[in-house]
Design a protein around this motif. Structure first.
Motif, short mmCIF file in Angstrom:
data_model
loop_
_atom_site.label_atom_id
_atom_site.label_comp_id
_atom_site.label_asym_id
_atom_site.label_seq_id
_atom_site.Cartn_x
_atom_site.Cartn_y
_atom_site.Cartn_z
N LEU A 182 0.81 -1.22 0.00
CA LEU A 182 0.00 0.00 0.00
C LEU A 182 0.85 1.27 0.00
CD1 LEU A 182 -2.63 1.50 0.02
CD2 LEU A 182 -2.91 0.95 2.44
N PRO A 183 1.82 1.43 0.92
CA PRO A 183 2.64 2.65 0.85
C PRO A 183 3.48 2.72 -0.42
CG PRO A 183 3.49 1.13 2.51
CD PRO A 183 2.14 0.61 2.11
N SER A 187 3.37 5.85 -3.02
CA SER A 187 4.59 6.54 -3.43
C SER A 187 4.76 6.50 -4.94
CB SER A 187 5.81 5.91 -2.76
OG SER A 187 5.76 6.07 -1.36
N ALA A 188 4.43 5.35 -5.56
CA ALA A 188 4.58 5.20 -7.01
C ALA A 188 3.65 6.14 -7.76
CB ALA A 188 4.31 3.75 -7.41
N VAL A 189 2.42 6.28 -7.28
CA VAL A 189 1.46 7.16 -7.94
C VAL A 189 1.91 8.61 -7.84
CG1 VAL A 189 -0.90 8.04 -7.90
CG2 VAL A 189 -0.48 5.59 -7.66
N TYR A 190 2.32 9.04 -6.65
CA TYR A 190 2.78 10.42 -6.48
C TYR A 190 4.03 10.69 -7.31
CZ TYR A 190 -0.45 11.67 -2.71
OH TYR A 190 -1.58 11.98 -1.98
N GLU A 196 -3.09 8.51 -14.30
CA GLU A 196 -3.51 8.78 -15.68
C GLU A 196 -2.32 8.77 -16.63
OE1 GLU A 196 -3.07 12.81 -13.61
OE2 GLU A 196 -3.87 10.81 -13.14
N HIS A 197 -1.12 8.88 -16.09
CA HIS A 197 0.09 8.87 -16.93
C HIS A 197 0.71 7.49 -17.05
CE1 HIS A 197 -0.13 13.21 -16.70
NE2 HIS A 197 -0.04 13.18 -15.39
N ALA A 206 6.72 0.72 -11.42
CA ALA A 206 6.91 1.80 -10.44
C ALA A 206 6.70 1.28 -9.02
CB ALA A 206 5.95 2.95 -10.74
N VAL A 207 5.69 0.42 -8.82
CA VAL A 207 5.45 -0.16 -7.50
C VAL A 207 6.59 -1.10 -7.11
CG1 VAL A 207 3.93 -1.66 -6.16
CG2 VAL A 207 2.94 0.07 -7.66
N LYS A 208 7.07 -1.90 -8.08
CA LYS A 208 8.20 -2.78 -7.81
C LYS A 208 9.42 -1.98 -7.36
CE LYS A 208 10.69 -6.58 -7.83
NZ LYS A 208 10.55 -7.59 -6.77
N TYR A 209 9.67 -0.84 -8.01
CA TYR A 209 10.79 0.03 -7.65
C TYR A 209 10.65 0.51 -6.22
CZ TYR A 209 13.85 4.13 -7.65
OH TYR A 209 14.80 5.06 -7.32
N GLU A 210 9.42 0.90 -5.84
CA GLU A 210 9.20 1.40 -4.48
C GLU A 210 9.34 0.26 -3.47
OE1 GLU A 210 8.93 4.46 -3.54
OE2 GLU A 210 8.85 5.34 -5.56
N LEU A 211 8.89 -0.94 -3.83
CA LEU A 211 9.06 -2.09 -2.94
C LEU A 211 10.53 -2.39 -2.69
CD1 LEU A 211 6.27 -4.46 -4.33
CD2 LEU A 211 6.38 -3.57 -2.00
N LYS A 212 11.34 -2.32 -3.74
CA LYS A 212 12.77 -2.58 -3.60
C LYS A 212 13.43 -1.53 -2.72
CE LYS A 212 15.19 -4.10 -7.07
NZ LYS A 212 15.82 -4.23 -8.40
N LYS A 213 12.97 -0.28 -2.80
CA LYS A 213 13.49 0.76 -1.93
C LYS A 213 13.21 0.44 -0.46
CE LYS A 213 12.63 5.04 -3.01
NZ LYS A 213 11.93 6.25 -3.52
N ARG A 214 12.13 -0.28 -0.22
CA ARG A 214 11.78 -0.70 1.14
C ARG A 214 12.42 -2.03 1.52
NH1 ARG A 214 7.18 2.12 2.89
NH2 ARG A 214 6.65 0.43 4.33
N ARG A 215 13.30 -2.52 0.62
CA ARG A 215 13.98 -3.81 0.81
C ARG A 215 12.98 -4.95 0.93
NH1 ARG A 215 19.04 -2.34 4.92
NH2 ARG A 215 19.95 -0.71 3.58
N CYS A 216 11.94 -4.87 0.15
CA CYS A 216 10.91 -5.90 0.09
C CYS A 216 11.02 -6.62 -1.24
CB CYS A 216 9.52 -5.28 0.25
SG CYS A 216 8.18 -6.48 0.11
#
Length: 226
Positions: A182-183, A187-190, A196-197, A206-216
């Motif tokens: 969820l977070p 973060s990916a949307v913002y 829409e883009h 983009a979500v995968k990138y944010e998950l990796k930043k969280r070491r998930c």
């Protein structure tokens, strides 16, 4: 729906905070009208089994053709039946009231009118097979993967699920790190300037990138019923 299981053996941190942030994001994306936000620190809106089922029925009963609906759940999930691999989500009172099974959820959602699109975000740790939809696309370190089941029946209601794992991952109650998808989605949307883009593939990446930043290490996956 944000379930933190405060005081129980397994807790999900920031479930209420992330649920409220998602609510604000949805408003900024143009979702209007009344919302149900079920979190533990709201005495009248705790995410109990009864309140979750009631909120699902409210969503369905107020839907009309052409509506775009959004439902999110952050919490634990597990098997309600190991023999049949039936899954369920855990309300805050699951120790006494049990899980809410996929069949119960599908039973409520089956009353959605045709022409409605429902997007579900399920942040339950290992949730890749939840609702068992036939069409799947996921993001992993090597790129994008997809799979579809042939001869799947058409459904006049479109339901899209964003979950936090591949099908092959375990679905035991409490296994895995719920509270990351969820977070990462927010973060990916913002970071992308709004959905829409984004295509489905771009959003997954983009979500995968944010998950990796969280070491998930979980892989985000979209699945759909039609």
């Amino acid at each position: 729906i944000g379930v933190g299981y405060r005081g129980q053996k397994k807790e999900v941190r920031n479930a209420a905070k992330d649920t409220r942030e998602l609510s604000s994001l949805l408003v900024s994306m143009g979702f209007a009208g009344e919302q149900w936000v079920l979190v533990e620190d709201e005495p009248r809106m705790k995410p109990t089994r009864r309140n979750i089922i009631q909120s699902l029925r409210w969503l369905v009963e107020n839907a009309a053709p052409g509506d775009a609906l959004f439902l999110s759940f952050i919490g634990l999930a597990g098997y309600t039946n190991h023999a049949t691999k039936q899954h369920g989500i855990a309300p805050v009172d699951h120790l006494n009231e049990g899980l809410i099974s996929e069949d119960e959820i599908r039973g409520v959602l089956s009353d959605l009118p045709g022409g409605v699109r429902l997007t579900i975000l399920c942040d339950a740790g290992f949730g890749g097979t939840f609702l068992n939809f036939p069409f799947k696309i996921w993001a992993e370190d090597g790129g994008i993967g997809n799979r579809s089941e042939p001869n799947s029946p058409e459904d006049p209601t479109e339901i899209i699920l964003l979950a936090a794992a591949r099908d092959e991952r375990s679905f035991e109650l409490g296994v895995g790190p719920p509270g990351n998808l969820l977070p990462s989605f927010i973060s990916a949307v913002y970071a992308s300037g709004g959905v829409e883009h984004l295509t489905f593939k771009a959003l997954l990446q983009a979500v995968k990138y944010e998950l990796k930043k969280r070491r998930c290490s979980l892989s985000p996956q979209f699945s759909a019923n039609t």
